[in-house]
Design an enzyme around this catalytic site. Structure first.
Site, PDB file in Angstrom:
ATOM      1  N   GLU A   1      44.016  47.996  39.408  1.00 54.09           N
ATOM      2  CA  GLU A   1      44.383  46.903  40.310  1.00 54.09           C
ATOM      3  C   GLU A   1      45.889  46.739  40.486  1.00 54.09           C
ATOM      4  O   GLU A   1      46.363  45.703  40.944  1.00 54.09           O
ATOM      5  CB  GLU A   1      43.722  45.605  39.844  1.00 54.09           C
ATOM      6  CG  GLU A   1      42.218  45.659  40.068  1.00 54.09           C
ATOM      7  CD  GLU A   1      41.515  44.327  39.897  1.00 54.09           C
ATOM      8  OE1 GLU A   1      41.868  43.595  38.957  1.00 54.09           O
ATOM      9  OE2 GLU A   1      40.615  44.034  40.697  1.00 54.09           O
ATOM     10  N   LYS A   2      46.643  47.776  40.135  1.00 51.85           N
ATOM     11  CA  LYS A   2      48.106  47.621  40.148  1.00 51.85           C
ATOM     12  C   LYS A   2      48.691  47.463  41.550  1.00 51.85           C
ATOM     13  O   LYS A   2      49.791  46.968  41.708  1.00 51.85           O
ATOM     14  CB  LYS A   2      48.784  48.775  39.416  1.00 51.85           C
ATOM     15  CG  LYS A   2      48.525  50.145  39.978  1.00 51.85           C
ATOM     16  CD  LYS A   2      49.227  51.201  39.127  1.00 51.85           C
ATOM     17  CE  LYS A   2      48.811  52.613  39.504  1.00 51.85           C
ATOM     18  NZ  LYS A   2      47.377  52.876  39.275  1.00 51.85           N
TER      19      LYS A   2
ATOM     20  N   ARG B   1      33.107  47.024  34.821  1.00 50.26           N
ATOM     21  CA  ARG B   1      32.918  45.635  34.372  1.00 50.26           C
ATOM     22  C   ARG B   1      31.721  45.056  35.123  1.00 50.26           C
ATOM     23  O   ARG B   1      31.129  45.724  35.964  1.00 50.26           O
ATOM     24  CB  ARG B   1      34.171  44.815  34.692  1.00 50.26           C
ATOM     25  CG  ARG B   1      34.474  44.852  36.188  1.00 50.26           C
ATOM     26  CD  ARG B   1      35.614  43.956  36.602  1.00 50.26           C
ATOM     27  NE  ARG B   1      35.794  44.053  38.046  1.00 50.26           N
ATOM     28  CZ  ARG B   1      36.611  43.307  38.741  1.00 50.26           C
ATOM     29  NH1 ARG B   1      37.338  42.386  38.145  1.00 50.26           N
ATOM     30  NH2 ARG B   1      36.709  43.443  40.049  1.00 50.26           N
TER      31      ARG B   1
ATOM     32  N   CYS C   1      16.591  48.283  32.398  1.00 55.27           N
ATOM     33  CA  CYS C   1      16.303  48.725  31.027  1.00 55.27           C
ATOM     34  C   CYS C   1      14.938  48.196  30.569  1.00 55.27           C
ATOM     35  O   CYS C   1      14.366  47.309  31.195  1.00 55.27           O
ATOM     36  CB  CYS C   1      17.412  48.238  30.089  1.00 55.27           C
ATOM     37  SG  CYS C   1      17.265  46.513  29.624  1.00 55.27           S
TER      38      CYS C   1
ATOM     39  N   GLU D   1      32.177  36.776  38.781  1.00 54.93           N
ATOM     40  CA  GLU D   1      31.404  37.385  39.874  1.00 54.93           C
ATOM     41  C   GLU D   1      30.101  38.021  39.402  1.00 54.93           C
ATOM     42  O   GLU D   1      29.915  39.244  39.470  1.00 54.93           O
ATOM     43  CB  GLU D   1      32.265  38.402  40.627  1.00 54.93           C
ATOM     44  CG  GLU D   1      33.381  37.741  41.402  1.00 54.93           C
ATOM     45  CD  GLU D   1      34.118  38.674  42.355  1.00 54.93           C
ATOM     46  OE1 GLU D   1      34.072  39.901  42.153  1.00 54.93           O
ATOM     47  OE2 GLU D   1      34.752  38.164  43.292  1.00 54.93           O
TER      48      GLU D   1
ATOM     49  N   GLU E   1      39.414  32.553  44.385  1.00 53.49           N
ATOM     50  CA  GLU E   1      40.302  33.712  44.541  1.00 53.49           C
ATOM     51  C   GLU E   1      40.527  33.955  46.026  1.00 53.49           C
ATOM     52  O   GLU E   1      39.598  33.809  46.827  1.00 53.49           O
ATOM     53  CB  GLU E   1      39.662  34.984  43.972  1.00 53.49           C
ATOM     54  CG  GLU E   1      39.534  35.061  42.482  1.00 53.49           C
ATOM     55  CD  GLU E   1      38.866  36.373  42.051  1.00 53.49           C
ATOM     56  OE1 GLU E   1      38.957  37.376  42.779  1.00 53.49           O
ATOM     57  OE2 GLU E   1      38.238  36.377  40.984  1.00 53.49           O
TER      58      GLU E   1
ATOM     59  N   HIS F   1      47.014  45.788  44.009  1.00 54.03           N
ATOM     60  CA  HIS F   1      46.484  44.564  44.626  1.00 54.03           C
ATOM     61  C   HIS F   1      47.627  43.561  44.643  1.00 54.03           C
ATOM     62  O   HIS F   1      48.297  43.365  43.632  1.00 54.03           O
ATOM     63  CB  HIS F   1      45.337  44.032  43.777  1.00 54.03           C
ATOM     64  CG  HIS F   1      44.498  43.007  44.466  1.00 54.03           C
ATOM     65  ND1 HIS F   1      44.977  41.767  44.796  1.00 54.03           N
ATOM     66  CD2 HIS F   1      43.213  43.041  44.890  1.00 54.03           C
ATOM     67  CE1 HIS F   1      44.015  41.071  45.386  1.00 54.03           C
ATOM     68  NE2 HIS F   1      42.933  41.829  45.460  1.00 54.03           N
TER      69      HIS F   1
END
Ligand code: GLA
Ligand code: ZN
Length: 676
Positions: A361-362, A117, A163, A156, A313, A364
């Protein structure tokens, strides 16, 4: 000092965070239970839709908003507000599959595949076209919903794309900046090694497989990346504001160490500053160091708009992306929240409300863990944090404390320190120098703005420029006037060496190097090996010197300390120059924390601080001015053991309502909030 509310539709300290119901659409019972648990935890707001693009537009032009309609409505019915995100942080498969140009090209010239991402091309007209469509639809559908209080633009922002589209845009940026290749060749010193450009098309960004020796180019590339990212962000802001200009916009920034983008520029189109804080707690015997890194970043975020900001966050307990995922020990969460508020935050928002079940992220931590219960330590601590924020709203919401000290952290200066060769390619301790200068101010509650060189210095009494190797155009004039008018300036080794193109200043004592204000000129800079030391005696105490040792020629400055060894033994290290009504100090070598503490104690004598008392190691004082102009003092213990201090007057404890005076003792992770 009371400012306007960050979120006028809901002027409260915000408690909540990132919520990803798109992952749970097949679990209606979980979604229902989440809302009950949120209410129990005093959560008043969530961030939605950050990574929902594929669930909002599963195929090109096919939109499925119904699930989000329900989520927002259910939250609203439960009294929970929404920070709505634009989904540009992660694209759906169909977009990348159909239009390769949305994927970034890396520094080796390789087009990246779909994955991860925060990695789309900021220049791509296709990406801009499709993000505009979805942003507009989101705005039309939700921007007037009573629950929606703020836009969360993307997530973020960061990174670079090499490119062809980005390279073309870079060349246009340079043409606008320099006008002619003659000027560019001069300012980049490109006649060096026969790198002279004779056609604009020859210019490429600095890449692993290409140019790396023209440092003016490296600097301009970084400037371009910030400009292009800002331009992309503005594209999104313009889209949502066109529908409803009354909803403020934010974008979540990262900590001070993440300096790929210049936040002093990126912040300009935003209404509200917010950032994601993940200090590495419990890494040593004391939590002072992570507290300093968090606090200085809070101060930087507050300084971007000179108003309170949002902690967008933080983790309720542990992250999952460090080498070791350490829990926040009991009490640490509350203390870190108090620290954020003490430095200007109007919120405590988490990543994440509910722990995801699969993918990366399980593990976290989250307010609601896989157990789905409120019967956890983390849930109880979060709930307590929520009530604390409710208590704090009437006392400090929207307030700041006026800063009379400024610490200069110019991101462009850090960029160029990272690419130059010499005097120490094995590491210049830029952040260490910054933190050592900050420590005394942090400890004693001398409110400090963290600003770049473009700041207006006229309202400060003290300006510190740690290792500001690069002087931005005109900063010399501002600093000269600042000292002339009675200000105190502190500079440290390797300051004022080059101009904004990374061209060295010529001449001995010149105004460009601020030589008249500082009262010396620098002949050369010696670099010390790791572990090697020189030393000095200042005010009767001996201090080790490391890293860099400048050899100074004094013109009008007085030496306050001299080197004790090497061929520059007896030559000045700490200098003071009276200039106009003010003074300019210089520390010509890498000096330790203890020196800066003693030195700043002396030169800040008489400046306003949280309270007049001796503050023990590991304790930090900080304050915000309440609506009545009174001080609300936050006494925080990061020492990992008991600490005591003597109050200088009688205060009211904000949480208990009791009068407090004399000695107070704080346990590990303890704090007090005291009203003057
Ligand atoms: C960042 C991101 C979040 C999440 C957290 C995990 O801050 O914005 O989406 O990945 O990290 O700590
Ligand atoms: Zn690109």
């Amino acid at each position: 000092m009371k400012d306007t509310a960050l979120t006028p539709k809901f002027p409260q300290m915000l408690h909540g965070g990132d919520y990803n119901p798109e992952q749970w659409k097949d679990y209606p019972e979980v979604l229902r239970r989440d809302i009950e648990l949120m209410r129990e935890a005093h959560i008043n707001c969530v961030s939605l839709g950050i990574f929902s693009w594929a669930d909002l537009e599963p195929e090109e032009g096919k939109f499925t908003f119904e699930w989000l309609d329900d989520v927002i409505e259910n939250l609203w019915q439960a009294g929970i507000r929404v920070i709505l995100a634009t989904p540009s942080g992660a694209r759906p498969h169909w977009l990348a599959q159909k239009y390769e140009e949305v994927l970034r090209v890396d520094t080796n010239g390789v087009r990246q595949h779909f994955g991860h991402r925060h990695n789309h091309c900021y220049t791509s007209p296709i990406y801009r076209k499709y993000i505009r469509i979805i942003d507009q639809k989101l705005a039309e559908r939700y921007a007037s919903h009573p629950a929606v209080i703020l836009w969360h633009i993307s997530n973020e922002f960061g990174g670079e794309c090499f490119c062809p589209l980005c390279q073309d845009a870079f060349r246009t940026f340079l043409q606008e900046k320099y006008g002619t290749l003659d000027k560019l060749n001069h300012d980049w010193w490109a006649h060096f090694w026969s790198h002279t450009y004779t056609d604009w098309s020859q210019i490429e960004p600095p890449m692993h497989i290409g140019e790396g020796s023209i440092h003016g180019l490296s600097l301009d590339w970084k400037r371009f990346v910030t400009k292009q990212t800002t331009d992309f962000m503005k594209w999104e802001i313009d889209t949502v504001k066109a529908v409803n200009p009354d909803i403020p916009v934010t974008a979540n920034f990262m900590e001070i160490y993440v300096y790929g983008l210049n936040y002093y520029e990126l912040s300009k189109p935003l209404d509200v500053i917010s950032w994601d804080a993940y200090p590495e707690w419990h890494i040593g015997w004391s939590d002072t160091y992570p507290a300093i890194v968090a606090s200085i970043t809070h101060d930087m975020m507050r300084s971007l708009k000179h108003r309170s900001f949002l902690l967008m966050e933080n983790t309720p307990s542990t992250t999952n992306w460090r080498g070791i995922s350490k829990h926040k020990k009991p009490g640490m969460h509350e203390l870190s929240l108090v620290n954020a508020v003490a430095h200007g935050s109007d919120s405590c928002l988490y990543f994440q409300i509910r722990q995801s079940r699969g993918s990366c992220e399980k593990f976290h931590s989250a307010v609601i863990s896989h157990t789905g219960t409120s019967n956890t330590r983390v849930f109880r601590e979060v709930t307590k944090a929520g009530s604390l924020l409710e208590t704090l709203t009437p006392a400090v919401y929207g307030t700041t404390s006026p800063a009379k000290a400024a610490l200069v952290h110019d991101v462009e200066n850090k960029w160029i320190l990272d690419v130059i060769q010499g005097p120490r390619n094995d590491g210049l301790d830029y952040f260490g120098t910054l933190f050592r200068c900050y420590h005394y101010l942090w400890q004693n509650g001398i409110t400090t703005d963290v600003v770049d060189q473009k700041a207006d210095f006229s309202g400060y009494d003290l300006v510190i420029l740690p290792m500001q190797y690069l002087f931005q155009d005109g900063v010399q004039y501002k600093l000269r006037v600042f000292v002339q008018n009675g200000g105190t300036l502190v500079t440290t080794a390797f300051t004022g060496v080059v101009d904004s193109h990374d061209l060295c200043f010529l001449g001995e004592d010149t105004p460009e190097k601020l030589s008249d204000v500082l009262g010396f000129w620098v002949e050369e800079v010696d670099a010390l090996y790791d572990g090697e030391k020189n030393s000095m005696v200042w005010d009767g105490k001996s201090y080790d010197l490391t890293e860099l040792c400048e050899v100074l020629h004094l013109t009008s400055a007085q030496a306050e300390a001299t080197y004790t060894s090497d061929y520059y033994q007896g030559m000045p290290v700490v200098t003071c120059n009276a200039f106009g009504k003010g003074k300019a100090y210089h520390v010509a070598a890498g000096a330790p924390q203890e020196f800066y503490d003693a030195f700043l104690a002396r030169i800040t004598d008489g400046m306003e601080r949280a309270m007049d008392t001796a503050v023990p190691d590991g304790v930090s004082l900080s304050w915000r001015e309440d609506a009545q102009g009174k001080k609300l003092i936050f006494v925080q213990n990061f020492a990992n053991g008991e600490r005591s201090l003597t109050l200088d007057q009688t205060y009211t404890d904000l949480l208990t309502g009791e009068a407090v005076s004399g000695d107070i003792c704080l346990g590990a992770f303890g704090y007090r909030i005291l009203q003057a």
